[in-house]
Design a protein around this motif. Structure first.
Motif, PDB file in Angstrom:
ATOM      1  N   ARG A  15       1.131   3.822  -3.319  1.00  0.00           N
ATOM      2  CA  ARG A  15       0.354   5.031  -3.045  1.00  0.00           C
ATOM      3  C   ARG A  15       0.464   6.064  -4.172  1.00  0.00           C
ATOM      4  O   ARG A  15      -0.545   6.597  -4.614  1.00  0.00           O
ATOM      5  CB  ARG A  15       0.790   5.614  -1.711  1.00  0.00           C
ATOM      6  CG  ARG A  15      -0.357   6.177  -0.902  1.00  0.00           C
ATOM      7  CD  ARG A  15       0.080   6.500   0.507  1.00  0.00           C
ATOM      8  NE  ARG A  15      -0.303   5.453   1.437  1.00  0.00           N
ATOM      9  CZ  ARG A  15       0.419   5.101   2.501  1.00  0.00           C
ATOM     10  NH1 ARG A  15       1.553   5.683   2.774  1.00  0.00           N
ATOM     11  NH2 ARG A  15      -0.007   4.146   3.297  1.00  0.00           N
ATOM     12  N   ASP A  41     -10.756  15.596 -15.281  1.00  0.00           N
ATOM     13  CA  ASP A  41      -9.814  15.754 -14.177  1.00  0.00           C
ATOM     14  C   ASP A  41      -9.331  17.203 -14.109  1.00  0.00           C
ATOM     15  O   ASP A  41      -8.566  17.648 -14.964  1.00  0.00           O
ATOM     16  CB  ASP A  41      -8.626  14.810 -14.397  1.00  0.00           C
ATOM     17  CG  ASP A  41      -7.596  14.941 -13.284  1.00  0.00           C
ATOM     18  OD1 ASP A  41      -7.831  15.721 -12.340  1.00  0.00           O
ATOM     19  OD2 ASP A  41      -6.551  14.265 -13.363  1.00  0.00           O
ATOM     20  N   PRO A  42      -9.762  17.945 -13.084  1.00  0.00           N
ATOM     21  CA  PRO A  42      -9.365  19.362 -13.006  1.00  0.00           C
ATOM     22  C   PRO A  42      -7.848  19.557 -12.980  1.00  0.00           C
ATOM     23  O   PRO A  42      -7.351  20.576 -13.441  1.00  0.00           O
ATOM     24  CB  PRO A  42      -9.974  19.840 -11.685  1.00  0.00           C
ATOM     25  CG  PRO A  42     -10.988  18.834 -11.313  1.00  0.00           C
ATOM     26  CD  PRO A  42     -10.607  17.543 -11.955  1.00  0.00           C
ATOM     27  N   THR A  43      -7.101  18.566 -12.462  1.00  0.00           N
ATOM     28  CA  THR A  43      -5.646  18.754 -12.374  1.00  0.00           C
ATOM     29  C   THR A  43      -4.990  18.758 -13.760  1.00  0.00           C
ATOM     30  O   THR A  43      -3.882  19.249 -13.916  1.00  0.00           O
ATOM     31  CB  THR A  43      -4.952  17.671 -11.521  1.00  0.00           C
ATOM     32  OG1 THR A  43      -5.031  16.425 -12.207  1.00  0.00           O
ATOM     33  CG2 THR A  43      -5.560  17.541 -10.156  1.00  0.00           C
ATOM     34  N   VAL A  94       0.845  -1.199   0.000  1.00  0.00           N
ATOM     35  CA  VAL A  94       0.000   0.000   0.000  1.00  0.00           C
ATOM     36  C   VAL A  94       0.882   1.252   0.000  1.00  0.00           C
ATOM     37  O   VAL A  94       0.630   2.213  -0.725  1.00  0.00           O
ATOM     38  CB  VAL A  94      -0.980  -0.028   1.199  1.00  0.00           C
ATOM     39  CG1 VAL A  94      -1.658   1.314   1.396  1.00  0.00           C
ATOM     40  CG2 VAL A  94      -2.038  -1.101   0.966  1.00  0.00           C
ATOM     41  N   ARG A 110     -17.886  10.341   1.010  1.00  0.00           N
ATOM     42  CA  ARG A 110     -18.225  11.768   1.076  1.00  0.00           C
ATOM     43  C   ARG A 110     -17.140  12.652   0.461  1.00  0.00           C
ATOM     44  O   ARG A 110     -17.411  13.758   0.028  1.00  0.00           O
ATOM     45  CB  ARG A 110     -18.491  12.194   2.516  1.00  0.00           C
ATOM     46  CG  ARG A 110     -17.255  12.208   3.409  1.00  0.00           C
ATOM     47  CD  ARG A 110     -17.574  12.941   4.695  1.00  0.00           C
ATOM     48  NE  ARG A 110     -16.672  12.475   5.748  1.00  0.00           N
ATOM     49  CZ  ARG A 110     -16.715  12.915   6.986  1.00  0.00           C
ATOM     50  NH1 ARG A 110     -17.612  13.804   7.337  1.00  0.00           N
ATOM     51  NH2 ARG A 110     -15.879  12.447   7.883  1.00  0.00           N
ATOM     52  N   SER A 111     -15.908  12.139   0.433  1.00  0.00           N
ATOM     53  CA  SER A 111     -14.824  12.983  -0.059  1.00  0.00           C
ATOM     54  C   SER A 111     -14.502  12.722  -1.523  1.00  0.00           C
ATOM     55  O   SER A 111     -13.501  13.183  -2.027  1.00  0.00           O
ATOM     56  CB  SER A 111     -13.580  12.734   0.798  1.00  0.00           C
ATOM     57  OG  SER A 111     -13.332  11.345   0.877  1.00  0.00           O
ATOM     58  N   TYR A 112     -15.353  11.961  -2.220  1.00  0.00           N
ATOM     59  CA  TYR A 112     -15.050  11.630  -3.610  1.00  0.00           C
ATOM     60  C   TYR A 112     -16.304  11.775  -4.459  1.00  0.00           C
ATOM     61  O   TYR A 112     -17.244  10.984  -4.320  1.00  0.00           O
ATOM     62  CB  TYR A 112     -14.519  10.196  -3.698  1.00  0.00           C
ATOM     63  CG  TYR A 112     -14.295   9.697  -5.112  1.00  0.00           C
ATOM     64  CD1 TYR A 112     -13.183  10.111  -5.843  1.00  0.00           C
ATOM     65  CD2 TYR A 112     -15.193   8.820  -5.716  1.00  0.00           C
ATOM     66  CE1 TYR A 112     -12.985   9.666  -7.138  1.00  0.00           C
ATOM     67  CE2 TYR A 112     -14.998   8.366  -7.012  1.00  0.00           C
ATOM     68  CZ  TYR A 112     -13.891   8.790  -7.715  1.00  0.00           C
ATOM     69  OH  TYR A 112     -13.689   8.344  -8.999  1.00  0.00           O
ATOM     70  N   ILE A 158     -14.405   3.404  -7.467  1.00  0.00           N
ATOM     71  CA  ILE A 158     -13.363   4.412  -7.691  1.00  0.00           C
ATOM     72  C   ILE A 158     -12.620   4.117  -8.994  1.00  0.00           C
ATOM     73  O   ILE A 158     -12.307   5.019  -9.768  1.00  0.00           O
ATOM     74  CB  ILE A 158     -12.392   4.467  -6.485  1.00  0.00           C
ATOM     75  CG1 ILE A 158     -13.109   5.069  -5.270  1.00  0.00           C
ATOM     76  CG2 ILE A 158     -11.151   5.291  -6.810  1.00  0.00           C
ATOM     77  CD1 ILE A 158     -12.324   4.989  -3.987  1.00  0.00           C
ATOM     78  N   ARG A 197     -12.195  10.134 -13.609  1.00  0.00           N
ATOM     79  CA  ARG A 197     -11.070   9.703 -14.436  1.00  0.00           C
ATOM     80  C   ARG A 197     -10.659   8.332 -13.923  1.00  0.00           C
ATOM     81  O   ARG A 197     -10.192   8.216 -12.790  1.00  0.00           O
ATOM     82  CB  ARG A 197      -9.919  10.698 -14.307  1.00  0.00           C
ATOM     83  CG  ARG A 197      -8.676  10.260 -15.059  1.00  0.00           C
ATOM     84  CD  ARG A 197      -7.596  11.319 -14.973  1.00  0.00           C
ATOM     85  NE  ARG A 197      -6.351  10.824 -15.544  1.00  0.00           N
ATOM     86  CZ  ARG A 197      -5.236  11.542 -15.621  1.00  0.00           C
ATOM     87  NH1 ARG A 197      -5.224  12.779 -15.158  1.00  0.00           N
ATOM     88  NH2 ARG A 197      -4.165  11.048 -16.155  1.00  0.00           N
ATOM     89  N   LYS A 228      -4.911   5.141  -8.150  1.00  0.00           N
ATOM     90  CA  LYS A 228      -5.902   6.188  -7.910  1.00  0.00           C
ATOM     91  C   LYS A 228      -6.250   6.201  -6.423  1.00  0.00           C
ATOM     92  O   LYS A 228      -6.433   7.249  -5.827  1.00  0.00           O
ATOM     93  CB  LYS A 228      -7.138   5.918  -8.768  1.00  0.00           C
ATOM     94  CG  LYS A 228      -8.164   7.014  -8.706  1.00  0.00           C
ATOM     95  CD  LYS A 228      -9.245   6.834  -9.732  1.00  0.00           C
ATOM     96  CE  LYS A 228     -10.352   7.844  -9.497  1.00  0.00           C
ATOM     97  NZ  LYS A 228     -11.514   7.579 -10.369  1.00  0.00           N
ATOM     98  N   HIS A 229      -6.319   5.009  -5.844  1.00  0.00           N
ATOM     99  CA  HIS A 229      -6.513   4.879  -4.407  1.00  0.00           C
ATOM    100  C   HIS A 229      -6.101   3.465  -4.016  1.00  0.00           C
ATOM    101  O   HIS A 229      -6.069   2.585  -4.880  1.00  0.00           O
ATOM    102  CB  HIS A 229      -7.982   5.117  -4.037  1.00  0.00           C
ATOM    103  CG  HIS A 229      -8.191   5.396  -2.582  1.00  0.00           C
ATOM    104  ND1 HIS A 229      -7.509   6.372  -1.905  1.00  0.00           N
ATOM    105  CD2 HIS A 229      -8.987   4.794  -1.651  1.00  0.00           C
ATOM    106  CE1 HIS A 229      -7.881   6.386  -0.632  1.00  0.00           C
ATOM    107  NE2 HIS A 229      -8.775   5.433  -0.459  1.00  0.00           N
ATOM    108  N   ASN A 230      -5.788   3.249  -2.754  1.00  0.00           N
ATOM    109  CA  ASN A 230      -5.510   1.873  -2.337  1.00  0.00           C
ATOM    110  C   ASN A 230      -5.916   1.653  -0.894  1.00  0.00           C
ATOM    111  O   ASN A 230      -6.176   2.611  -0.157  1.00  0.00           O
ATOM    112  CB  ASN A 230      -4.051   1.485  -2.608  1.00  0.00           C
ATOM    113  CG  ASN A 230      -3.053   2.357  -1.859  1.00  0.00           C
ATOM    114  OD1 ASN A 230      -3.401   3.055  -0.915  1.00  0.00           O
ATOM    115  ND2 ASN A 230      -1.808   2.303  -2.284  1.00  0.00           N
ATOM    116  N   TYR A 231      -6.021   0.388  -0.528  1.00  0.00           N
ATOM    117  CA  TYR A 231      -6.556   0.025   0.792  1.00  0.00           C
ATOM    118  C   TYR A 231      -5.760  -1.133   1.388  1.00  0.00           C
ATOM    119  O   TYR A 231      -5.392  -2.061   0.670  1.00  0.00           O
ATOM    120  CB  TYR A 231      -7.991  -0.492   0.671  1.00  0.00           C
ATOM    121  CG  TYR A 231      -9.024   0.484   0.179  1.00  0.00           C
ATOM    122  CD1 TYR A 231      -9.784   1.231   1.070  1.00  0.00           C
ATOM    123  CD2 TYR A 231      -9.293   0.608  -1.175  1.00  0.00           C
ATOM    124  CE1 TYR A 231     -10.776   2.092   0.630  1.00  0.00           C
ATOM    125  CE2 TYR A 231     -10.282   1.469  -1.634  1.00  0.00           C
ATOM    126  CZ  TYR A 231     -11.022   2.212  -0.733  1.00  0.00           C
ATOM    127  OH  TYR A 231     -12.004   3.044  -1.174  1.00  0.00           O
TER     128      TYR A 231
END
Lengths: 561, 164
Positions: A121, A302-304, A117, A179-181, A146, A151, A125-128
């Protein structure tokens, strides 16, 4: 209902519609494999975990579904990193599930323990890391959500052995709420009206389409948009197939090895409408000189990506498909007058660039690699799914195979990962069993994951591997020839295996051509053979890819044949 | 474009590894961190990370977008202008020879800080304030002899509107 972690994982995978997993078992993943074998989910045993991730990547691109990998802890997990990084750069939805040592051993330097993990990182895009079996179902659901939303990208889930074995309550009704995505899909309509006005007032507009058009399945909408407005279209490497390559409005690929007309048009345009692209340095060359006369419209989810590399006049954050649908509706409400007449002068100018400086090579007594790709295009009528390795083979394929449809060109664009093509072809063939799938390779890159030949043969996949064999790491050699005074430092493959015998050793079919007149017959025979085939084309060793924009130069300054 | 100090107040999921994602983003993309503070908010599921970074305007925009892209980031606020309050706490261990003790205590008085530890050769002072105040006291104490300092880094908050 009480289930083990491994059983819960299978329930969620089935719920997600997973039919196929690419993987490689090991001690920490054994409980998961034990349950997997009891399900209808098909498992493809690769020969190296890197191959599993590339195969899942190829599968995802060819099928439009999330690709799934399953590997063990430690080396199994670290072997996936290159594949994950490639999928991350190219925004490909995959879920990688790795076994992990039991939770009580984590941090203990246990056998086959690695902090995967932590390692992944920056390239996921995400990991758990799943610490409690109670969280497993939710996490797997989130991972798929996700991976495929916004994207897209790779998500890794690390499951310790004791979590896979523990029995906990399971409910199969899980709603994903993070909530944060929350990706932005709907564009700001005010911005779109401004785009229409810019189109009206522009004289030399160009559309620049990237991989985002393919990922959002908006090729049809883009094509409609371009045809309605009569605006020519260039694509990035990742965008090949987003707009029909044989359409009269197609400019071909932009960038370092882009066509003369695409790069010239970009340099001369007064409006650049970029859709689903991130202005990679291989596209822009010297950024200060890129489309320097143009107002730039940039549509991306993707805004970035927006204003990261180039200044933008009208930014639009949104899904390419939804945005293009809106734009197409807005266009219908506007009177553009005689659009063809309006664009004629600009299109004539482009036609002049095309006819005076087309893609070209000089045919001699040795086989030219471009000729092989051209013949491949003819014989497959442009209908094959083509994967590539990385380097010259990739660029010649991008230039000479005219992709008319999305999802037919599968390449490691952002990471530029050699060894990608063969496993990606395995994934693509499994996703589309009725399609001809061809890996266009070099003699260098094919050897990076050649072990996957065994996988292809084991599962009877009739993949065709076309090796453009020049005995060099050709793209690096080309740079050495052009920019390092022909000092060929360490790029000569003085010994390569006999690829025909190697194919036979794997139980596949091996063919070879050494003369131009043999190219067509070898390709025909190879394509008609319903087995895994390697076709070894011994090509001109010092052929270069042209046009070429030297690194850091403006893209309008090209070296030509 | 000139670089300025920017204060970013970031609300994140209070989970293991989240700080590492934020810090990794900064190091991986070559953004700088001047100071960093992390602690739980009133909601135990949420932490607030306050980062100060030197960057020009387009870069701050990019940093904010990159932060927002992280799945565990709930909200990013950029604190600029006069619409926020900021504080930092510093512990200063200052050399306190007999001839300097009175002067140090005068400075303590003027800046309304506290002496929290006294030794034969030193005082340890505690002071909170904004950046100007802290740099003022540090420059006054420097000639006397600062043995070491520990700073918390800046924490900040928006001001509430003054009139309703």
């Amino acid at each position: 209902m009480k289930l083990t972690g491994a059983q819960i994982l299978m329930e969620v995978l089935k719920d997600e519609g997973v039919e196929l997993i690419f993987g490689y078992p090991g001690a920490a993943a054994i409980d998961i494999y034990d349950e997997l074998a009891k399900t209808d989910i098909r498992h493809i045993l690769v020969r190296h975990e890197q191959g599993a991730v590339h195969a899942a990547d190829g599968y995802a691109r060819a099928s439009g579904q999330v690709g799934v990998c399953l590997v063990t802890s430690g080396p199994g997990a670290t072997n996936t990193v290159t594949g994950i990084a490639s999928a991350y750069m190219d925004s490909i939805p995959i879920v990688v599930i790795s076994g992990q040592v039991p939770t009580h051993l984590i941090g203990n330097d246990a056998f086959q323990e690695v902090d995967i993990v932590g390692i992944t990182r920056p390239c996921t895009k995400h990991n758990y890391l799943v610490k409690h079996a109670e969280d497993l179902a939710r996490i797997i659901k989130e991972a798929f959500y996700i991976a495929r939303s916004g994207r897209p990208g790779p998500v890794l889930v690390d499951i310790p052995k004791d979590v896979a074995r523990k029995r906990v309550n399971y409910k199969n009704q899980i709603d994903v709420k993070i909530r944060s995505y929350s990706p932005t899909y709907n564009p700001n309509l005010k911005q779109l009206k401004k785009i229409i006005n810019l189109i009206k007032s522009s004289e030399r507009p160009v559309i620049f389409a990237g991989g985002g058009v393919i990922l959002s399945k908006s090729s049809k909408d883009l094509t409609e948009f371009a045809r309605k407005t009569c605006i020519p279209v260039t694509t990035s490497l990742m965008g090949l197939g987003a707009f029909p390559g044989t359409d009269p409005l197609s400019l071909g690929m932009i960038g370092m090895h882009g066509t003369y007309r695409a790069n010239k048009s970009t340099g001369a345009c007064d409006l650049l409408i970029a859709v689903g692209t991130r202005f990679d340095d291989r596209v822009t060359g010297k950024t200060a000189a890129f489309a320097s006369q143009a107002k730039i419209v940039h549509i991306d989810i993707d805004p970035t990506s927006i204003r990261k590399n180039v200044p933008v006049t009208i930014p639009v954050v949104g899904d390419c498909k939804i945005t293009l649908e809106h734009l197409n509706r807005l266009i219908d409400e506007v009177d553009f007058g005689d659009i063809k007449q309006k664009q004629k002068k600009w299109l004539d100018e482009i036609e002049h660039w095309k006819s005076t400086k087309p893609l070209a090579y000089v045919q001699r007594e040795l086989i030219k690699p471009q000729f092989v790709v051209e013949k491949l295009y003819e014989l497959t009528r442009g209908e094959a799914i083509i994967t590539t390795e990385v380097g010259q083979n990739q660029m010649w394929t991008a230039q000479y195979y005219h992709f008319d449809k999305p999802d037919h060109f599968i390449t490691s664009g952002g990471l530029g990962c050699m060894g990608f093509g063969l496993p990606a072809a395995i994934g693509a063939q499994l996703a589309k069993p009725d399609k001809v799938v061809v890996d266009v390779a070099g003699d260098g890159s094919i050897q990076m994951n050649i072990q996957e030949m065994a996988t292809a043969v084991q599962y009877c996949l009739p993949i065709k591997v076309v090796i453009l064999n020049n005995g060099y790491l050709g793209m690096v050699r080309q740079w050495q020839e052009l920019f390092y005074e022909k000092r060929y430092a360490c790029t000569s493959m003085d010994h390569t295996p006999d690829f025909v015998k190697l194919a036979e050793a794997y139980g596949a079919v091996g063919l070879r051509a050494t003369k131009p007149q043999d190219v067509e017959s070898v390709l025909s025979e190879g394509l008609l053979t319903p087995k895994t085939v390697i076709m070894d084309f011994v090509v001109d060793p010092e052929e270069c890819v042209y046009p070429m924009v030297p690194a850091g130069a403006p893209i309008t300054e090209m070296l030509l044949v | 474009m000139s670089e300025e100090k920017n204060i970013l107040s970031i609300l994140v999921d209070n989970e293991p590894g989240v700080l590492s994602r934020i810090v990794g983003l900064f190091s991986g993309r070559g953004y700088n961190i001047e100071s960093l503070c992390v602690a739980e908010t009133m909601d135990p599921l949420v932490s607030r990370i306050t980062i100060t970074t030197m960057a020009n305007l387009p870069l701050v925009e990019q940093i904010k977008k990159q932060l927002n892209k992280l799945v565990n980031v709930i909200k990013v606020h950029e604190l600029t202008g006069t619409k926020f309050v900021q504080r930092e706490l510093v512990l200063i261990k200052v050399k306190a020879r007999p001839e300097h003790r009175a002067e140090i205590l005068r400075i303590v008085d003027i800046f309304r800080c506290k002496v929290i530890d006294v030794g034969l050769e030193h005082y340890t002072l505690e002071i909170t304030g904004d950046e100007d105040k802290l740099s003022a006291i540090l420059s006054l104490l420097k000639p006397i002899g600062i043995k070491e300092i520990a700073r918390t880094g800046i924490i900040a908050m928006f001001r509430e509107p003054k009139n309703n």
